[in-house]
Motif scaffolding. Structure first.
Motif, PDB file in Angstrom:
ATOM      1  N   THR A 116       2.334  21.763  49.785  1.00 25.13           N
ATOM      2  CA  THR A 116       2.861  22.524  48.620  1.00 25.13           C
ATOM      3  C   THR A 116       2.554  21.793  47.351  1.00 25.13           C
ATOM      4  O   THR A 116       2.212  22.256  46.372  1.00 25.13           O
ATOM      5  CB  THR A 116       4.433  22.242  48.443  1.00 25.13           C
ATOM      6  OG1 THR A 116       5.115  22.881  49.602  1.00 25.13           O
ATOM      7  CG2 THR A 116       4.998  22.589  47.271  1.00 25.13           C
TER       8      THR A 116
ATOM      9  N   ASN B 270      -0.005  24.631  44.677  1.00 26.63           N
ATOM     10  CA  ASN B 270       0.601  24.840  43.236  1.00 26.63           C
ATOM     11  C   ASN B 270      -0.523  24.539  42.373  1.00 26.63           C
ATOM     12  O   ASN B 270      -0.739  24.993  41.263  1.00 26.63           O
ATOM     13  CB  ASN B 270       1.896  24.218  43.028  1.00 26.63           C
ATOM     14  CG  ASN B 270       2.945  25.313  43.900  1.00 26.63           C
ATOM     15  OD1 ASN B 270       3.637  26.349  43.294  1.00 26.63           O
ATOM     16  ND2 ASN B 270       3.353  24.900  44.950  1.00 26.63           N
TER      17      ASN B 270
ATOM     18  N   GLY C 262       5.836  27.625  43.831  1.00 26.59           N
ATOM     19  CA  GLY C 262       6.977  26.942  44.788  1.00 26.59           C
ATOM     20  C   GLY C 262       6.226  26.802  46.216  1.00 26.59           C
ATOM     21  O   GLY C 262       5.345  26.532  46.306  1.00 26.59           O
TER      22      GLY C 262
ATOM     23  N   VAL D 262       8.617  20.021  46.053  1.00 29.66           N
ATOM     24  CA  VAL D 262       8.865  20.699  44.633  1.00 29.66           C
ATOM     25  C   VAL D 262       9.730  19.931  43.685  1.00 29.66           C
ATOM     26  O   VAL D 262       9.409  19.259  42.484  1.00 29.66           O
ATOM     27  CB  VAL D 262       9.260  22.068  44.689  1.00 29.66           C
ATOM     28  CG1 VAL D 262       9.427  22.624  43.157  1.00 29.66           C
ATOM     29  CG2 VAL D 262       8.295  23.142  45.237  1.00 29.66           C
TER      30      VAL D 262
ATOM     31  N   SER E 137       6.733  27.276  35.684  1.00 33.83           N
ATOM     32  CA  SER E 137       7.818  28.308  36.161  1.00 33.83           C
ATOM     33  C   SER E 137       7.954  29.402  35.384  1.00 33.83           C
ATOM     34  O   SER E 137       8.909  30.241  35.514  1.00 33.83           O
ATOM     35  CB  SER E 137       8.932  27.620  36.940  1.00 33.83           C
ATOM     36  OG  SER E 137       9.732  26.709  35.790  1.00 33.83           O
TER      37      SER E 137
ATOM     38  N   ILE F 175       9.872  32.151  41.696  1.00 32.14           N
ATOM     39  CA  ILE F 175       9.941  30.708  42.313  1.00 32.14           C
ATOM     40  C   ILE F 175      10.171  30.769  43.983  1.00 32.14           C
ATOM     41  O   ILE F 175      11.198  31.610  44.052  1.00 32.14           O
ATOM     42  CB  ILE F 175      10.673  29.855  41.717  1.00 32.14           C
ATOM     43  CG1 ILE F 175      10.220  29.445  40.564  1.00 32.14           C
ATOM     44  CG2 ILE F 175      10.950  28.507  42.565  1.00 32.14           C
ATOM     45  CD1 ILE F 175      11.564  28.557  39.499  1.00 32.14           C
TER      46      ILE F 175
ATOM     47  N   LEU G 104      11.205  28.969  47.685  1.00 30.76           N
ATOM     48  CA  LEU G 104      11.569  27.891  47.931  1.00 30.76           C
ATOM     49  C   LEU G 104      11.942  27.766  49.369  1.00 30.76           C
ATOM     50  O   LEU G 104      12.918  29.023  49.851  1.00 30.76           O
ATOM     51  CB  LEU G 104      12.853  27.329  47.217  1.00 30.76           C
ATOM     52  CG  LEU G 104      12.490  26.787  45.603  1.00 30.76           C
ATOM     53  CD1 LEU G 104      13.803  26.615  44.913  1.00 30.76           C
ATOM     54  CD2 LEU G 104      11.600  25.547  45.701  1.00 30.76           C
TER      55      LEU G 104
END
Length: 343
Positions: A115, A119, A221, A227, A239, A244, A246
């Motif tokens: 992750t 991002n 996300g 995160v 954001s 987002i 998750l």
């Protein structure tokens, strides 16, 4: 936002290990699997050399960063797929050459601890990355039809792409096991019923609306715990005006609550446009078993007052779908629809 050129049959996949190491025998199986699927394969140097720091790192942070940058710089490589997640990709962040990576956008795939990279490449390098199947975790043994189709579609050429879940599967998988156990005394009525059921079109498993409404923005996300630990760092995702996403696995609800509270206190949800929630398999409340993950997610995200859609088959689940991080997402929580468009 750049969409890296897609991976075609016969293309070259580089296997990277930004986090956990991998034993030689399993690595060889991973390489063979990708070759059997019709790809040419390169292996990151740390993997090839069997680097193993303390049992949970495939080399130092500096070594892993240099290894990954060399794969981006290699003109023969069409896609980089991480072998697995684990721990440690955060140690690489200060050593990565973001200018080099920006000049060499490639299909980059992973999830969980990856992750961080998904991002950051989208934020700092300006190209879409893919929250999708990893080589050892998924492609080697769990590359089912849905996982494969979702992955290849998402990294492919499209102008508009709707994300859908898998279709429901009968107990016993394809049903061949059940057929073997059937007796000659099975009734004709039962046979007819099953034939009619097999002809009935199957629809994807529906999403679950927590808060209705529509929103759109670029997708950011991934894994909740990762995160949460990105908050306050130089690579914290932006954001504002974003959708987002998750997900997490085998995490206690109290721990999830802590990480989500950290995001909340950091202002991560303040200007978000909407929320997508993926797989939360094994996430339970050990302090009170009657407080289920579905209710917890509703309690934490409904008060935000923005569209929230749950139940995406994305994350540590099998099967698992693929999401394009950094792509423009249109979320319709009223009609339970998720669409990505290139813009």
């Amino acid at each position: 936002m750049i969409y890296p050129r897609t991976l075609h049959a016969g293309g070259c996949i580089a296997i990277a290990a930004p986090a956990f190491p991998m034993g030689k025998e399993r690595l060889e199986k991973c390489v063979k699997r990708l070759k059997d699927l019709g790809y040419r394969v390169k292996t990151g140097q740390n993997l090839a050399e069997g680097k193993n720091f303390h049992g949970y790192l495939c080399g130092s942070g500096r070594e892993r960063a240099a290894d990954l940058c060399s794969l981006f710089a290699n003109p023969e490589v069409d896609a980089i797929i991480c072998i697995r997640g684990g721990y440690g990709s955060a140690q690489m962040m200060k050593y990565l050459d973001y200018d080099l990576i920006r000049r060499n956008p490639k299909v980059f795939v992973g999830y969980s601890d990856i992750t961080n990279l998904l991002n950051t490449f989208a934020l700092k390098c300006g190209f879409v990355t893919y929250h999708g199947p990893m080589v050892s975790s998924n492609i080697l043994e769990n590359y089912d039809e849905y996982t494969q189709v979702s992955f290849l579609k998402t990294i492919g050429d499209w102008e508009e792409l709707e994300f859908v879940n898998d279709i429901p599967r009968p107990a016993g998988g394809s049903g061949t096991g059940d057929d073997c156990r059937r007796t000659e005394n099975s009734s004709q009525e039962e046979n007819t019923g099953r034939e009619e059921e097999s002809r009935t079109p199957k629809t994807p498993i529906p999403f679950r609306t927590i808060t209705g409404g529509r929103a759109e923005g670029r997708l950011v996300g991934g894994n909740v715990t990762v995160v949460g630990r990105m908050m306050g760092t130089f690579y914290q995702p932006d954001s504002r005006g974003k959708i987002i996403f998750l997900e997490d696995v085998d995490e206690h609800i109290a721990s999830l609550d802590m990480y989500i509270t950290q995001m909340e206190n950091a202002g991560f949800f303040d200007e978000a446009a909407g929320i997508l929630l993926g797989d939360y398999s094994g996430c339970i409340n050990k302090y009170g078993e009657d407080y289920l993950i579905e209710k917890f997610l509703e309690d934490r995200f409904a008060p935000l007052g923005i569209p929230v859609l749950a139940g995406l088959q994305v994350g540590h689940s099998t099967p698992t779908g693929t999401l394009p991080i950094g792509a423009w997402c249109r979320l319709d929580a009223d009609n339970k629809k998720i669409t990505f468009v290139k813009k």
